[in-house]
Write an enzyme that holds these catalytic residues in place. Structure first.
Site, PDB file in Angstrom:
ATOM      1  N   LYS A  13       0.836  -1.206   0.000  1.00  0.00           N
ATOM      2  CA  LYS A  13       0.000   0.000   0.000  1.00  0.00           C
ATOM      3  C   LYS A  13       0.876   1.265   0.000  1.00  0.00           C
ATOM      4  O   LYS A  13       0.603   2.208  -0.717  1.00  0.00           O
ATOM      5  CB  LYS A  13      -0.923   0.049   1.238  1.00  0.00           C
ATOM      6  CG  LYS A  13      -1.846  -1.141   1.382  1.00  0.00           C
ATOM      7  CD  LYS A  13      -2.827  -0.960   2.544  1.00  0.00           C
ATOM      8  CE  LYS A  13      -2.167  -0.858   3.909  1.00  0.00           C
ATOM      9  NZ  LYS A  13      -1.482  -2.076   4.365  1.00  0.00           N
ATOM     10  N   ARG A  87      -9.054   1.653   9.122  1.00  0.00           N
ATOM     11  CA  ARG A  87      -8.469   0.381   9.519  1.00  0.00           C
ATOM     12  C   ARG A  87      -9.511  -0.537  10.156  1.00  0.00           C
ATOM     13  O   ARG A  87      -9.241  -1.660  10.477  1.00  0.00           O
ATOM     14  CB  ARG A  87      -7.389   0.707  10.539  1.00  0.00           C
ATOM     15  CG  ARG A  87      -6.244  -0.230  10.707  1.00  0.00           C
ATOM     16  CD  ARG A  87      -5.305  -0.272   9.543  1.00  0.00           C
ATOM     17  NE  ARG A  87      -4.014  -0.796   9.921  1.00  0.00           N
ATOM     18  CZ  ARG A  87      -2.858  -0.258   9.591  1.00  0.00           C
ATOM     19  NH1 ARG A  87      -2.816   0.808   8.866  1.00  0.00           N
ATOM     20  NH2 ARG A  87      -1.733  -0.824   9.974  1.00  0.00           N
ATOM     21  N   ARG A 126      11.566  -6.967   5.309  1.00  0.00           N
ATOM     22  CA  ARG A 126      11.602  -5.533   4.982  1.00  0.00           C
ATOM     23  C   ARG A 126      12.693  -4.810   5.778  1.00  0.00           C
ATOM     24  O   ARG A 126      12.852  -5.020   6.974  1.00  0.00           O
ATOM     25  CB  ARG A 126      10.240  -4.912   5.289  1.00  0.00           C
ATOM     26  CG  ARG A 126      10.209  -3.407   5.072  1.00  0.00           C
ATOM     27  CD  ARG A 126       8.830  -2.877   4.880  1.00  0.00           C
ATOM     28  NE  ARG A 126       7.941  -3.089   6.017  1.00  0.00           N
ATOM     29  CZ  ARG A 126       6.643  -2.797   6.004  1.00  0.00           C
ATOM     30  NH1 ARG A 126       6.079  -2.331   4.908  1.00  0.00           N
ATOM     31  NH2 ARG A 126       5.914  -3.005   7.073  1.00  0.00           N
ATOM     32  N   ARG A 159      12.007  -2.157  11.017  1.00  0.00           N
ATOM     33  CA  ARG A 159      10.991  -1.515  11.862  1.00  0.00           C
ATOM     34  C   ARG A 159      10.708  -2.417  13.056  1.00  0.00           C
ATOM     35  O   ARG A 159      10.641  -3.631  12.920  1.00  0.00           O
ATOM     36  CB  ARG A 159       9.690  -1.363  11.058  1.00  0.00           C
ATOM     37  CG  ARG A 159       9.528  -0.021  10.412  1.00  0.00           C
ATOM     38  CD  ARG A 159       8.408   0.013   9.420  1.00  0.00           C
ATOM     39  NE  ARG A 159       7.108  -0.359   9.968  1.00  0.00           N
ATOM     40  CZ  ARG A 159       5.963  -0.282   9.286  1.00  0.00           C
ATOM     41  NH1 ARG A 159       5.967   0.142   8.042  1.00  0.00           N
ATOM     42  NH2 ARG A 159       4.830  -0.635   9.835  1.00  0.00           N
ATOM     43  N   ARG A 170      -0.017  -8.243  14.265  1.00  0.00           N
ATOM     44  CA  ARG A 170      -0.530  -7.335  13.225  1.00  0.00           C
ATOM     45  C   ARG A 170      -1.438  -8.090  12.260  1.00  0.00           C
ATOM     46  O   ARG A 170      -2.452  -7.560  11.817  1.00  0.00           O
ATOM     47  CB  ARG A 170       0.639  -6.703  12.457  1.00  0.00           C
ATOM     48  CG  ARG A 170       1.387  -5.693  13.311  1.00  0.00           C
ATOM     49  CD  ARG A 170       2.668  -5.257  12.652  1.00  0.00           C
ATOM     50  NE  ARG A 170       2.472  -4.399  11.506  1.00  0.00           N
ATOM     51  CZ  ARG A 170       3.378  -4.210  10.559  1.00  0.00           C
ATOM     52  NH1 ARG A 170       4.537  -4.846  10.613  1.00  0.00           N
ATOM     53  NH2 ARG A 170       3.137  -3.400   9.556  1.00  0.00           N
TER      54      ARG A 170
END
Ligand code: AMP
Length: 211
Positions: A13, A87, A126, A159, A170
């Site tokens: 996204k 969300r 990531r 992160r 998550r």
């Protein structure tokens, strides 16, 4: 025009939002990026949000809704792409009410569809540059120099919420709270499904053809 990018964490996204901004001039509103900036500043909002973000939980709706209201009331007539907002259904309803009072509406919602195993590899692999924000992936999109940013040679970081123990949370939060938005926007005839497999360019081409 108001677009919403919907999809699991790691579905691209942010990348597509950035492309919509650089190639088509949309204002890219990423609530995740805004919250991370507040955390870095150690602002009142940042300190509050950090507790939730560290655990992979959603930050309370009233804080997020106030943030969005603030942006829209300052410049309601721009082309926006919302990434990471709404969300959950409560946020979507509050968003709709807010837009209605401004004579606006969500025009299209793009749902980025991606399998769980790919999501996990995208998130756990990531790495980001803390200086310029460039994103890499140790499985799919390695930097030229192993652990350094291609743009400025800054050591890349992971992160906190991309660490394995937080990823599980998550994904659970996504399935329980965000997934129902697919039905919500489908029933309003606003949902467009984009397969999030493929390169950034391929996904962007698909997105453009649906705009
Ligand atoms: P993201 O970068 O979109 O994955 O967001 C990172 C974290 O910021 C999420 O795990 C949440 O803790 C928080 N967050 C971002 N957007 C929202 C939102 N719309 N509502 C609540 N929490 C959010």
């Amino acid at each position: 025009m108001i677009l919403v990018l919907l999809g699991p964490p790691g579905s691209g996204k942010g990348t597509q939002g950035a492309l919509l901004k650089s190639k088509l001039g949309f204002e890219h509103i990423s609530t995740g990026d805004m919250l991370r900036a507040e955390v870095a500043k150690k602002s009142h909002l940042g300190l509050k949000a950090e507790e939730y973000m560290k655990q992979g939980l959603l930050v309370p709706d009233d804080l997020i809704i106030a943030m969005i209201k603030n942006i829209l009331s300052q410049a309601p007539h721009k082309n926006y792409v919302f990434d990471g907002f709404p969300r959950n259904v409560n946020q979507a309803e509050a968003f709709e009410t807010m837009l209605n009072t401004m004579g606006l509406q969500v025009d299209k919602v793009f749902y980025f569809d991606l399998d769980d195993d790919v999501i996990i590899k995208r998130l756990s692999g990531r790495r980001v540059c803390p200086k310029c924000g460039a994103t890499y992936n140790i499985y799919y999109q390695k930097p030229k120099n192993d652990t350094l940013c291609d743009n400025d040679n800054t050591p890349l970081i992971q992160r906190d919420d991309d660490k394995e123990e937080v990823i599980a949370n998550r994904l659970r939060v996504y399935k329980e709270q965000t997934f129902p938005l697919i039905e919500y926007y489908k029933s309003k005839g606003k949902l467009f499904v984009v397969s999030a497999n493929g390169t950034q360019e391929e996904v962007f081409e698909k997105l453009k053809s649906m705009l």
